[in-house]
Motif scaffolding. Structure first.
Motif, PDB file in Angstrom:
ATOM      1  N   ARG A  31       0.833  -1.200   0.000  1.00  0.00           N
ATOM      2  CA  ARG A  31       0.000   0.000   0.000  1.00  0.00           C
ATOM      3  C   ARG A  31       0.867   1.249   0.000  1.00  0.00           C
ATOM      4  N   GLY A  32       0.453   2.243  -0.804  1.00  0.00           N
ATOM      5  CA  GLY A  32       1.167   3.514  -0.897  1.00  0.00           C
ATOM      6  C   GLY A  32       0.202   4.677  -0.813  1.00  0.00           C
ATOM      7  N   PRO A  33       0.698   5.884  -1.006  1.00  0.00           N
ATOM      8  CA  PRO A  33      -0.168   7.068  -0.950  1.00  0.00           C
ATOM      9  C   PRO A  33      -1.277   7.000  -1.996  1.00  0.00           C
ATOM     10  N   SER A  34      -2.468   7.411  -1.600  1.00  0.00           N
ATOM     11  CA  SER A  34      -3.597   7.421  -2.520  1.00  0.00           C
ATOM     12  C   SER A  34      -3.364   8.402  -3.657  1.00  0.00           C
ATOM     13  N   GLN A  35      -3.693   7.967  -4.867  1.00  0.00           N
ATOM     14  CA  GLN A  35      -3.568   8.805  -6.053  1.00  0.00           C
ATOM     15  C   GLN A  35      -4.853   8.690  -6.877  1.00  0.00           C
ATOM     16  N   SER A  36      -4.960   9.534  -7.881  1.00  0.00           N
ATOM     17  CA  SER A  36      -6.096   9.454  -8.773  1.00  0.00           C
ATOM     18  C   SER A  36      -6.155   8.074  -9.422  1.00  0.00           C
ATOM     19  N   HIS A  37      -7.301   7.412  -9.310  1.00  0.00           N
ATOM     20  CA  HIS A  37      -7.523   6.075  -9.844  1.00  0.00           C
ATOM     21  C   HIS A  37      -6.652   5.013  -9.175  1.00  0.00           C
ATOM     22  N   ALA A  38      -6.035   5.341  -8.061  1.00  0.00           N
ATOM     23  CA  ALA A  38      -5.211   4.379  -7.325  1.00  0.00           C
ATOM     24  C   ALA A  38      -5.378   4.643  -5.830  1.00  0.00           C
ATOM     25  N   GLN A  86       1.424   1.028  -6.906  1.00  0.00           N
ATOM     26  CA  GLN A  86       1.823  -0.352  -7.171  1.00  0.00           C
ATOM     27  C   GLN A  86       0.652  -1.343  -7.085  1.00  0.00           C
ATOM     28  N   PRO A  87      -0.236  -1.249  -6.082  1.00  0.00           N
ATOM     29  CA  PRO A  87      -1.415  -2.122  -6.125  1.00  0.00           C
ATOM     30  C   PRO A  87      -2.252  -1.931  -7.383  1.00  0.00           C
ATOM     31  N   ARG A  88      -2.353  -0.685  -7.855  1.00  0.00           N
ATOM     32  CA  ARG A  88      -3.081  -0.433  -9.099  1.00  0.00           C
ATOM     33  C   ARG A  88      -2.381  -1.106 -10.286  1.00  0.00           C
ATOM     34  N   ARG A  89      -1.063  -1.057 -10.319  1.00  0.00           N
ATOM     35  CA  ARG A  89      -0.314  -1.731 -11.388  1.00  0.00           C
ATOM     36  C   ARG A  89      -0.606  -3.226 -11.401  1.00  0.00           C
ATOM     37  N   ALA A  90      -0.718  -3.806 -10.215  1.00  0.00           N
ATOM     38  CA  ALA A  90      -0.999  -5.244 -10.140  1.00  0.00           C
ATOM     39  C   ALA A  90      -2.371  -5.558 -10.722  1.00  0.00           C
ATOM     40  N   LEU A  91      -3.360  -4.710 -10.436  1.00  0.00           N
ATOM     41  CA  LEU A  91      -4.690  -4.917 -11.019  1.00  0.00           C
ATOM     42  C   LEU A  91      -4.627  -4.854 -12.541  1.00  0.00           C
ATOM     43  N   GLU A  92      -3.921  -3.871 -13.051  1.00  0.00           N
ATOM     44  CA  GLU A  92      -3.811  -3.730 -14.506  1.00  0.00           C
ATOM     45  C   GLU A  92      -3.077  -4.909 -15.131  1.00  0.00           C
ATOM     46  N   GLN A  93      -2.091  -5.442 -14.424  1.00  0.00           N
ATOM     47  CA  GLN A  93      -1.338  -6.574 -14.958  1.00  0.00           C
ATOM     48  C   GLN A  93      -2.210  -7.824 -15.060  1.00  0.00           C
ATOM     49  N   ILE A  94      -3.022  -8.104 -14.022  1.00  0.00           N
ATOM     50  CA  ILE A  94      -3.859  -9.304 -14.087  1.00  0.00           C
ATOM     51  C   ILE A  94      -4.944  -9.152 -15.148  1.00  0.00           C
ATOM     52  N   VAL A  95      -5.430  -7.933 -15.349  1.00  0.00           N
ATOM     53  CA  VAL A  95      -6.409  -7.698 -16.403  1.00  0.00           C
ATOM     54  C   VAL A  95      -5.783  -7.977 -17.770  1.00  0.00           C
ATOM     55  N   ALA A  96      -4.560  -7.519 -17.966  1.00  0.00           N
ATOM     56  CA  ALA A  96      -3.882  -7.754 -19.246  1.00  0.00           C
ATOM     57  C   ALA A  96      -3.659  -9.248 -19.479  1.00  0.00           C
ATOM     58  N   ILE A  97      -3.254  -9.967 -18.433  1.00  0.00           N
ATOM     59  CA  ILE A  97      -3.031 -11.409 -18.560  1.00  0.00           C
ATOM     60  C   ILE A  97      -4.332 -12.125 -18.910  1.00  0.00           C
ATOM     61  N   ALA A  98      -5.388 -11.839 -18.156  1.00  0.00           N
ATOM     62  CA  ALA A  98      -6.658 -12.542 -18.360  1.00  0.00           C
ATOM     63  C   ALA A  98      -7.291 -12.202 -19.702  1.00  0.00           C
ATOM     64  N   VAL A 152     -12.419 -14.934  -4.793  1.00  0.00           N
ATOM     65  CA  VAL A 152     -11.951 -13.617  -4.378  1.00  0.00           C
ATOM     66  C   VAL A 152     -10.547 -13.710  -3.791  1.00  0.00           C
ATOM     67  N   GLY A 153      -9.544 -13.277  -4.567  1.00  0.00           N
ATOM     68  CA  GLY A 153      -8.163 -13.242  -4.097  1.00  0.00           C
ATOM     69  C   GLY A 153      -7.665 -11.816  -4.023  1.00  0.00           C
ATOM     70  N   HIS A 154      -6.370 -11.664  -3.732  1.00  0.00           N
ATOM     71  CA  HIS A 154      -5.819 -10.299  -3.681  1.00  0.00           C
ATOM     72  C   HIS A 154      -4.398 -10.269  -4.219  1.00  0.00           C
ATOM     73  N   LEU A 155      -4.036  -9.090  -4.736  1.00  0.00           N
ATOM     74  CA  LEU A 155      -2.728  -8.898  -5.371  1.00  0.00           C
ATOM     75  C   LEU A 155      -1.835  -7.938  -4.597  1.00  0.00           C
ATOM     76  N   ASP A 156      -2.349  -7.318  -3.536  1.00  0.00           N
ATOM     77  CA  ASP A 156      -1.482  -6.499  -2.690  1.00  0.00           C
ATOM     78  C   ASP A 156      -0.688  -7.404  -1.755  1.00  0.00           C
ATOM     79  N   VAL A 157       0.421  -6.914  -1.263  1.00  0.00           N
ATOM     80  CA  VAL A 157       1.302  -7.701  -0.400  1.00  0.00           C
ATOM     81  C   VAL A 157       1.756  -6.849   0.781  1.00  0.00           C
TER      82      VAL A 157
END
Length: 439
Positions: free
Chosen positions: A32-39, A44-56, A86-91
Protein backbone atom coordinates in the motif's frame (compact mmCIF):
# COMPACT_ATOMS: atom_id res chain seq x y z
CA UNK A 1 -11.79 -33.57 -23.04
CA UNK A 2 -14.70 -35.06 -21.02
CA UNK A 3 -12.91 -36.10 -17.81
CA UNK A 4 -10.26 -34.72 -15.48
CA UNK A 5 -7.87 -37.65 -15.83
CA UNK A 6 -5.60 -35.69 -18.19
CA UNK A 7 -5.41 -32.63 -15.97
CA UNK A 8 -1.89 -33.27 -14.65
CA UNK A 9 -0.50 -33.36 -18.18
CA UNK A 10 -2.38 -30.18 -19.09
CA UNK A 11 -1.04 -28.35 -16.03
CA UNK A 12 2.49 -29.52 -16.80
CA UNK A 13 2.18 -28.26 -20.36
CA UNK A 14 0.93 -24.86 -19.19
CA UNK A 15 3.41 -24.53 -16.32
CA UNK A 16 6.07 -22.49 -18.17
CA UNK A 17 3.42 -19.93 -19.11
CA UNK A 18 2.05 -19.95 -15.56
CA UNK A 19 5.45 -19.15 -14.07
CA UNK A 20 5.98 -16.44 -16.69
CA UNK A 21 2.69 -14.80 -15.65
CA UNK A 22 3.46 -15.23 -11.96
CA UNK A 23 6.85 -13.60 -12.40
CA UNK A 24 5.13 -10.53 -13.87
CA UNK A 25 2.92 -10.25 -10.80
CA UNK A 26 5.69 -10.89 -8.27
CA UNK A 27 7.81 -8.18 -9.91
CA UNK A 28 5.28 -5.54 -8.85
CA UNK A 29 5.99 -4.43 -5.23
CA UNK A 30 2.30 -3.97 -4.55
CA UNK A 31 2.41 -2.75 -0.97
CA UNK A 32 0.00 0.00 0.00
CA UNK A 33 1.17 3.51 -0.90
CA UNK A 34 -0.17 7.07 -0.95
CA UNK A 35 -3.60 7.42 -2.52
CA UNK A 36 -3.57 8.80 -6.05
CA UNK A 37 -6.10 9.45 -8.77
CA UNK A 38 -7.52 6.07 -9.84
CA UNK A 39 -5.21 4.38 -7.32
CA UNK A 40 -6.82 4.65 -3.87
CA UNK A 41 -4.31 2.26 -2.31
CA UNK A 42 -1.25 3.45 -4.16
CA UNK A 43 0.41 3.17 -7.54
CA UNK A 44 1.82 -0.35 -7.17
CA UNK A 45 -1.42 -2.12 -6.12
CA UNK A 46 -3.08 -0.43 -9.10
CA UNK A 47 -0.31 -1.73 -11.39
CA UNK A 48 -1.00 -5.24 -10.14
CA UNK A 49 -4.69 -4.92 -11.02
CA UNK A 50 -3.81 -3.73 -14.51
CA UNK A 51 -1.34 -6.57 -14.96
CA UNK A 52 -3.86 -9.30 -14.09
CA UNK A 53 -6.41 -7.70 -16.40
CA UNK A 54 -3.88 -7.75 -19.25
CA UNK A 55 -3.03 -11.41 -18.56
CA UNK A 56 -6.66 -12.54 -18.36
CA UNK A 57 -7.73 -10.54 -21.40
CA UNK A 58 -5.06 -12.27 -23.46
CA UNK A 59 -6.74 -15.58 -22.61
CA UNK A 60 -10.12 -14.44 -23.88
CA UNK A 61 -11.95 -13.53 -20.67
CA UNK A 62 -14.09 -10.52 -19.95
CA UNK A 63 -12.21 -8.20 -17.62
CA UNK A 64 -12.57 -4.91 -15.82
CA UNK A 65 -11.59 -2.83 -12.81
CA UNK A 66 -14.35 -1.86 -10.38
CA UNK A 67 -14.19 1.50 -8.61
CA UNK A 68 -10.39 1.53 -9.00
CA UNK A 69 -10.24 -1.04 -6.20
CA UNK A 70 -10.68 -4.59 -7.54
CA UNK A 71 -10.15 -6.27 -10.89
CA UNK A 72 -12.44 -8.99 -12.22
CA UNK A 73 -12.08 -11.81 -14.71
CA UNK A 74 -15.43 -13.19 -15.85
CA UNK A 75 -16.58 -16.25 -17.75
CA UNK A 76 -20.30 -16.11 -18.49
CA UNK A 77 -22.86 -13.40 -19.08
CA UNK A 78 -24.83 -13.18 -15.83
CA UNK A 79 -23.11 -10.46 -13.80
CA UNK A 80 -25.69 -10.52 -11.02
CA UNK A 81 -25.86 -14.25 -10.32
CA UNK A 82 -22.32 -15.54 -10.23
CA UNK A 83 -19.86 -17.71 -8.37
CA UNK A 84 -17.12 -15.54 -6.88
CA UNK A 85 -13.48 -16.46 -6.35
CA UNK A 86 -11.95 -13.62 -4.38
CA UNK A 87 -8.16 -13.24 -4.10
CA UNK A 88 -5.82 -10.30 -3.68
CA UNK A 89 -2.73 -8.90 -5.37
CA UNK A 90 -1.48 -6.50 -2.69
CA UNK A 91 1.30 -7.70 -0.40
CA UNK A 92 2.91 -6.82 2.91
CA UNK A 93 6.33 -5.18 2.94
CA UNK A 94 9.23 -7.43 2.06
CA UNK A 95 11.32 -6.61 5.11
CA UNK A 96 14.94 -7.73 5.19
CA UNK A 97 16.87 -10.97 5.38
CA UNK A 98 15.79 -12.58 2.11
CA UNK A 99 18.01 -15.16 0.43
CA UNK A 100 16.94 -13.86 -2.99
CA UNK A 101 15.28 -10.69 -4.28
CA UNK A 102 11.71 -10.71 -2.89
CA UNK A 103 10.31 -9.23 -6.10
CA UNK A 104 11.98 -11.69 -8.46
CA UNK A 105 10.29 -15.07 -8.77
CA UNK A 106 13.01 -17.55 -7.85
CA UNK A 107 13.04 -21.35 -7.96
CA UNK A 108 15.11 -23.41 -5.52
CA UNK A 109 14.76 -27.09 -4.63
CA UNK A 110 11.24 -27.51 -5.91
CA UNK A 111 9.95 -24.28 -4.39
CA UNK A 112 9.05 -20.87 -5.77
CA UNK A 113 10.10 -17.85 -3.70
CA UNK A 114 8.93 -14.25 -3.78
CA UNK A 115 6.74 -11.81 -1.87
CA UNK A 116 3.17 -12.81 -2.66
CA UNK A 117 3.92 -16.24 -4.08
CA UNK A 118 1.70 -17.72 -1.34
CA UNK A 119 -0.13 -14.63 -0.08
CA UNK A 120 -1.83 -14.30 -2.51
CA UNK A 121 -0.59 -13.85 -6.06
CA UNK A 122 0.30 -17.49 -6.65
CA UNK A 123 -3.06 -18.95 -5.52
CA UNK A 124 -4.99 -16.18 -7.29
CA UNK A 125 -3.22 -17.01 -10.52
CA UNK A 126 -3.88 -20.71 -9.87
CA UNK A 127 -7.60 -19.87 -9.87
CA UNK A 128 -7.23 -17.98 -13.15
CA UNK A 129 -5.46 -20.98 -14.68
CA UNK A 130 -8.20 -23.28 -13.43
CA UNK A 131 -10.63 -21.13 -15.44
CA UNK A 132 -8.23 -21.01 -18.38
CA UNK A 133 -7.96 -24.80 -18.52
CA UNK A 134 -11.71 -25.22 -18.24
CA UNK A 135 -12.20 -22.70 -21.03
CA UNK A 136 -9.66 -24.33 -23.33
CA UNK A 137 -10.95 -27.87 -22.72
CA UNK A 138 -14.63 -26.92 -23.12
CA UNK A 139 -15.60 -27.97 -19.58
CA UNK A 140 -17.98 -25.06 -19.31
CA UNK A 141 -19.63 -24.40 -15.91
CA UNK A 142 -23.37 -23.76 -15.99
CA UNK A 143 -23.03 -20.68 -13.81
CA UNK A 144 -21.12 -17.48 -14.47
CA UNK A 145 -17.76 -17.48 -12.68
CA UNK A 146 -16.09 -14.24 -11.67
CA UNK A 147 -12.54 -14.12 -10.32
CA UNK A 148 -12.30 -10.93 -8.24
CA UNK A 149 -8.84 -9.68 -7.27
CA UNK A 150 -8.29 -6.97 -4.70
CA UNK A 151 -5.68 -4.37 -3.85
CA UNK A 152 -6.20 -3.70 -0.12
CA UNK A 153 -6.60 -7.02 1.68
CA UNK A 154 -3.46 -6.53 3.75
CA UNK A 155 -4.42 -3.04 4.94
CA UNK A 156 -8.07 -3.32 5.94
CA UNK A 157 -10.01 -4.67 2.93
CA UNK A 158 -11.59 -1.34 2.07
CA UNK A 159 -11.48 -2.52 -1.55
CA UNK A 160 -14.38 -4.89 -0.83
CA UNK A 161 -16.58 -2.01 0.32
CA UNK A 162 -15.70 -0.08 -2.84
CA UNK A 163 -16.46 -3.10 -5.04
CA UNK A 164 -19.87 -3.62 -3.42
CA UNK A 165 -20.77 0.01 -4.04
CA UNK A 166 -20.97 -0.80 -7.75
CA UNK A 167 -21.39 -4.58 -8.04
CA UNK A 168 -23.61 -7.24 -6.44
CA UNK A 169 -22.02 -9.78 -4.14
CA UNK A 170 -21.46 -13.35 -5.37
CA UNK A 171 -24.20 -15.87 -4.62
CA UNK A 172 -21.44 -18.04 -3.13
CA UNK A 173 -17.73 -18.46 -3.50
CA UNK A 174 -14.37 -18.81 -1.84
CA UNK A 175 -11.17 -16.95 -1.20
CA UNK A 176 -7.91 -18.87 -1.88
CA UNK A 177 -6.14 -17.07 0.95
CA UNK A 178 -6.10 -19.33 3.99
CA UNK A 179 -5.85 -23.11 4.27
CA UNK A 180 -7.50 -26.41 3.41
CA UNK A 181 -10.00 -27.96 3.85
CA UNK A 182 -13.00 -25.61 3.63
CA UNK A 183 -12.93 -23.00 6.40
CA UNK A 184 -16.41 -22.46 7.80
CA UNK A 185 -15.41 -20.11 10.63
CA UNK A 186 -12.89 -17.38 11.35
CA UNK A 187 -12.00 -16.31 14.89
CA UNK A 188 -12.71 -12.89 16.24
CA UNK A 189 -9.77 -10.50 16.10
CA UNK A 190 -9.22 -7.52 18.34
CA UNK A 191 -6.16 -5.29 18.50
CA UNK A 192 -5.51 -3.20 21.59
CA UNK A 193 -3.28 -0.29 22.46
CA UNK A 194 -2.14 -0.36 26.10
CA UNK A 195 -0.76 3.02 27.16
CA UNK A 196 1.07 3.02 30.49
CA UNK A 197 2.21 6.22 32.19
CA UNK A 198 5.68 6.18 33.75
CA UNK A 199 5.81 9.20 36.05
CA UNK A 200 8.83 8.59 38.29
CA UNK A 201 11.37 9.76 35.71
CA UNK A 202 12.69 6.26 34.99
CA UNK A 203 11.53 6.36 31.36
CA UNK A 204 14.60 8.42 30.49
CA UNK A 205 16.65 5.23 30.87
CA UNK A 206 15.18 4.03 27.57
CA UNK A 207 15.56 5.48 24.06
CA UNK A 208 13.05 5.14 21.27
CA UNK A 209 12.95 1.69 19.72
CA UNK A 210 14.19 1.21 16.17
CA UNK A 211 13.10 -1.61 13.88
CA UNK A 212 10.15 -2.60 11.73
CA UNK A 213 7.02 -3.05 13.83
CA UNK A 214 3.72 -3.74 12.08
CA UNK A 215 0.47 -5.51 12.89
CA UNK A 216 0.98 -8.27 10.31
CA UNK A 217 4.02 -9.90 11.93
CA UNK A 218 5.92 -10.54 15.14
CA UNK A 219 8.87 -8.08 15.24
CA UNK A 220 12.23 -9.74 14.75
CA UNK A 221 14.80 -6.94 14.89
CA UNK A 222 14.84 -4.22 17.56
CA UNK A 223 17.56 -1.70 18.43
CA UNK A 224 17.42 0.48 21.53
CA UNK A 225 19.63 2.32 24.03
CA UNK A 226 19.17 1.32 27.67
CA UNK A 227 20.98 3.74 30.00
CA UNK A 228 23.19 4.58 27.06
CA UNK A 229 24.03 0.93 26.39
CA UNK A 230 23.11 -0.22 22.86
CA UNK A 231 21.02 -3.36 22.66
CA UNK A 232 20.30 -5.20 19.43
CA UNK A 233 17.67 -7.91 19.81
CA UNK A 234 17.16 -10.41 17.00
CA UNK A 235 14.15 -12.70 16.91
CA UNK A 236 12.41 -14.66 14.18
CA UNK A 237 9.58 -13.15 12.16
CA UNK A 238 6.28 -14.94 11.87
CA UNK A 239 2.68 -13.83 11.23
CA UNK A 240 0.85 -12.57 14.30
CA UNK A 241 -1.65 -15.42 13.98
CA UNK A 242 1.17 -17.92 14.59
CA UNK A 243 3.46 -16.27 17.19
CA UNK A 244 4.51 -19.63 18.60
CA UNK A 245 6.47 -20.26 15.39
CA UNK A 246 8.64 -17.17 15.83
CA UNK A 247 10.68 -15.34 18.43
CA UNK A 248 9.30 -11.95 19.43
CA UNK A 249 12.06 -9.34 19.69
CA UNK A 250 9.94 -7.20 22.02
CA UNK A 251 9.48 -9.88 24.64
CA UNK A 252 13.10 -10.99 24.23
CA UNK A 253 14.07 -7.40 24.99
CA UNK A 254 11.92 -7.40 28.12
CA UNK A 255 13.46 -10.68 29.27
CA UNK A 256 16.99 -9.38 28.81
CA UNK A 257 16.30 -6.11 30.62
CA UNK A 258 14.80 -8.00 33.57
CA UNK A 259 17.42 -10.73 33.77
CA UNK A 260 20.32 -8.26 33.67
CA UNK A 261 18.61 -5.62 35.84
CA UNK A 262 19.33 -2.94 33.25
CA UNK A 263 16.72 -0.42 34.45
CA UNK A 264 15.25 0.74 37.74
CA UNK A 265 11.99 2.15 39.07
CA UNK A 266 8.63 1.97 37.34
CA UNK A 267 10.35 1.15 34.07
CA UNK A 268 11.72 -2.04 35.65
CA UNK A 269 8.21 -2.95 36.81
CA UNK A 270 6.89 -2.34 33.30
CA UNK A 271 9.39 -4.66 31.62
CA UNK A 272 8.80 -7.29 34.31
CA UNK A 273 5.07 -7.14 33.47
CA UNK A 274 5.79 -7.27 29.75
CA UNK A 275 8.03 -10.32 30.10
CA UNK A 276 5.79 -12.20 32.51
CA UNK A 277 2.61 -11.47 30.55
CA UNK A 278 3.80 -12.10 27.00
CA UNK A 279 7.17 -13.84 26.68
CA UNK A 280 6.36 -17.31 25.33
CA UNK A 281 2.82 -16.84 26.67
CA UNK A 282 1.13 -17.13 23.28
CA UNK A 283 -2.28 -18.31 24.44
CA UNK A 284 -3.21 -15.63 26.96
CA UNK A 285 -2.10 -17.57 30.02
CA UNK A 286 0.14 -14.71 31.15
CA UNK A 287 -2.87 -12.39 31.11
CA UNK A 288 -5.46 -14.72 32.55
CA UNK A 289 -7.43 -14.86 29.30
CA UNK A 290 -6.45 -18.33 28.10
CA UNK A 291 -9.87 -19.03 26.56
CA UNK A 292 -10.42 -22.03 24.31
CA UNK A 293 -13.20 -24.03 22.65
CA UNK A 294 -13.55 -27.25 20.69
CA UNK A 295 -14.44 -25.54 17.40
CA UNK A 296 -11.44 -23.24 17.11
CA UNK A 297 -8.90 -24.02 19.83
CA UNK A 298 -6.96 -21.61 22.01
CA UNK A 299 -6.95 -17.83 22.12
CA UNK A 300 -3.77 -16.40 20.57
CA UNK A 301 -2.03 -13.19 21.62
CA UNK A 302 0.92 -11.41 20.00
CA UNK A 303 2.51 -8.06 20.95
CA UNK A 304 3.77 -6.38 17.79
CA UNK A 305 4.59 -2.73 18.58
CA UNK A 306 6.17 -0.78 21.45
CA UNK A 307 6.56 2.99 21.28
CA UNK A 308 7.96 5.48 23.77
CA UNK A 309 6.78 9.05 24.34
CA UNK A 310 7.96 11.53 26.96
CA UNK A 311 5.71 10.15 29.69
CA UNK A 312 4.43 6.74 28.63
CA UNK A 313 4.90 3.49 26.76
CA UNK A 314 2.35 2.33 24.19
CA UNK A 315 2.14 -1.39 23.52
CA UNK A 316 -0.03 -2.76 20.73
CA UNK A 317 -1.15 -6.38 20.78
CA UNK A 318 -3.23 -8.59 18.49
CA UNK A 319 -5.61 -11.14 19.97
CA UNK A 320 -7.49 -13.84 18.10
CA UNK A 321 -10.21 -15.36 20.24
CA UNK A 322 -12.28 -18.55 19.81
CA UNK A 323 -15.53 -18.36 17.90
CA UNK A 324 -17.69 -19.16 20.95
CA UNK A 325 -16.35 -16.16 22.91
CA UNK A 326 -17.16 -12.46 22.61
CA UNK A 327 -14.84 -9.49 22.34
CA UNK A 328 -16.33 -8.06 25.54
CA UNK A 329 -15.12 -11.09 27.49
CA UNK A 330 -11.60 -10.63 26.16
CA UNK A 331 -11.59 -6.93 26.98
CA UNK A 332 -12.87 -7.49 30.52
CA UNK A 333 -10.24 -10.12 31.21
CA UNK A 334 -7.43 -8.04 29.76
CA UNK A 335 -8.33 -5.01 31.88
CA UNK A 336 -7.72 -7.06 35.03
CA UNK A 337 -4.15 -7.85 33.89
CA UNK A 338 -3.00 -4.27 33.25
CA UNK A 339 -0.47 -2.34 35.30
CA UNK A 340 -1.65 0.67 37.31
CA UNK A 341 -1.85 3.93 35.32
CA UNK A 342 -2.64 2.03 32.12
CA UNK A 343 -5.35 2.79 29.58
CA UNK A 344 -6.81 0.25 27.19
CA UNK A 345 -8.02 1.21 23.71
CA UNK A 346 -9.50 -1.01 20.99
CA UNK A 347 -7.86 -0.04 17.69
CA UNK A 348 -9.13 -2.86 15.48
CA UNK A 349 -12.13 -5.09 15.85
CA UNK A 350 -13.26 -7.94 13.61
CA UNK A 351 -16.06 -10.10 14.91
CA UNK A 352 -15.87 -13.82 14.35
CA UNK A 353 -17.74 -15.27 11.37
CA UNK A 354 -19.33 -18.71 11.09
CA UNK A 355 -21.03 -20.52 8.24
CA UNK A 356 -22.96 -23.74 8.37
CA UNK A 357 -20.43 -26.55 7.79
CA UNK A 358 -23.30 -28.64 6.40
CA UNK A 359 -24.25 -26.10 3.73
CA UNK A 360 -24.34 -27.86 0.31
CA UNK A 361 -21.80 -25.42 -1.11
CA UNK A 362 -19.38 -26.09 1.76
CA UNK A 363 -19.90 -29.80 1.20
CA UNK A 364 -19.15 -29.35 -2.52
CA UNK A 365 -15.81 -27.69 -1.70
CA UNK A 366 -15.02 -30.45 0.78
CA UNK A 367 -15.76 -33.11 -1.83
CA UNK A 368 -13.54 -31.41 -4.40
CA UNK A 369 -10.66 -31.30 -1.93
CA UNK A 370 -11.09 -34.92 -0.88
CA UNK A 371 -11.46 -36.24 -4.42
CA UNK A 372 -8.24 -34.57 -5.57
CA UNK A 373 -6.09 -35.12 -2.47
CA UNK A 374 -7.59 -38.12 -0.69
CA UNK A 375 -7.21 -36.20 2.59
CA UNK A 376 -9.70 -35.64 5.39
CA UNK A 377 -12.08 -32.92 4.25
CA UNK A 378 -13.89 -32.10 7.50
CA UNK A 379 -14.46 -28.30 7.48
CA UNK A 380 -12.31 -26.30 9.90
CA UNK A 381 -11.93 -22.85 11.46
CA UNK A 382 -8.99 -20.46 11.23
CA UNK A 383 -7.04 -17.89 13.23
CA UNK A 384 -6.57 -15.76 10.12
CA UNK A 385 -8.58 -12.90 8.70
CA UNK A 386 -9.64 -13.16 5.06
CA UNK A 387 -12.00 -11.47 2.62
CA UNK A 388 -14.66 -13.86 3.95
CA UNK A 389 -15.24 -11.35 6.77
CA UNK A 390 -16.12 -8.58 4.33
CA UNK A 391 -17.52 -10.15 1.16
CA UNK A 392 -20.94 -11.78 1.67
CA UNK A 393 -21.37 -15.49 0.91
CA UNK A 394 -17.63 -16.24 0.80
CA UNK A 395 -15.60 -18.76 2.81
CA UNK A 396 -11.86 -19.44 2.79
CA UNK A 397 -10.59 -22.47 0.88
CA UNK A 398 -6.86 -23.13 0.50
CA UNK A 399 -4.12 -22.69 -0.55
CA UNK A 400 -2.07 -24.09 2.37
CA UNK A 401 -2.29 -27.77 3.28
CA UNK A 402 -2.53 -29.20 6.81
CA UNK A 403 0.71 -28.65 8.72
CA UNK A 404 1.78 -25.66 6.62
CA UNK A 405 1.73 -22.56 8.81
CA UNK A 406 3.60 -19.32 9.33
CA UNK A 407 5.07 -19.01 5.82
CA UNK A 408 3.47 -15.75 4.68
CA UNK A 409 4.47 -12.29 5.93
CA UNK A 410 8.09 -13.28 6.54
CA UNK A 411 11.40 -13.59 4.74
CA UNK A 412 11.73 -16.11 1.90
CA UNK A 413 7.98 -16.55 1.43
CA UNK A 414 7.55 -19.72 -0.60
CA UNK A 415 5.19 -22.23 -2.12
CA UNK A 416 6.19 -25.58 -3.52
CA UNK A 417 5.69 -26.20 -7.21
CA UNK A 418 3.87 -29.42 -6.42
CA UNK A 419 1.43 -27.66 -4.09
CA UNK A 420 0.79 -24.81 -6.49
CA UNK A 421 0.00 -27.24 -9.28
CA UNK A 422 -2.22 -29.22 -6.94
CA UNK A 423 -4.07 -26.00 -6.12
CA UNK A 424 -4.90 -25.48 -9.79
CA UNK A 425 -6.38 -28.96 -9.88
CA UNK A 426 -8.39 -28.51 -6.65
CA UNK A 427 -9.76 -25.13 -7.70
CA UNK A 428 -10.73 -26.46 -11.12
CA UNK A 429 -12.65 -29.31 -9.52
CA UNK A 430 -14.21 -26.96 -6.95
CA UNK A 431 -15.50 -24.59 -9.63
CA UNK A 432 -17.03 -27.49 -11.55
CA UNK A 433 -18.76 -28.84 -8.45
CA UNK A 434 -20.09 -25.46 -7.37
CA UNK A 435 -21.36 -24.61 -10.84
CA UNK A 436 -22.33 -28.08 -12.08
CA UNK A 437 -20.54 -28.93 -15.30
CA UNK A 438 -22.18 -28.79 -18.70
CA UNK A 439 -21.36 -31.72 -20.93
Amino acid sequence: MKTLQDIDAIIAKQWPLFTEDLAKLIAIPSTRGPSQSHAPFGEQPRRALEQIVAIAKSYGFQTGIVNDAMAYVQWGEDSSNYLGVVGHLDVVSAGSGWTSDPFTLTQRNGRLYGRGVLDNKGPSLACLYALKILHETHLRPQKTVRLILGSDEESGSQDIKMYLQQQPAPVFGFTPDCKYPAVYGERGIVNYAITTTIDDGSLKQLSSLEGEQALDHVPDDIKVLVNGQPLHISGRRTPTNAPELGENALTLLAEKICQQHLVQGELASYFSWLANSFHEQHYGEGLGINFADAASGKLIVAPYLLQKTKTNLRLEIAIRYPVSYQEEEVTAGLKKALLPHSQLQIIRSLKSVRHDPHDPNVIALSQAYQEITGLDATPVTTTGATYARFMPNIIAFGPSFPGQKGIAHKQDEWMSIQDLQLNIKIYLQAILKLCKREE
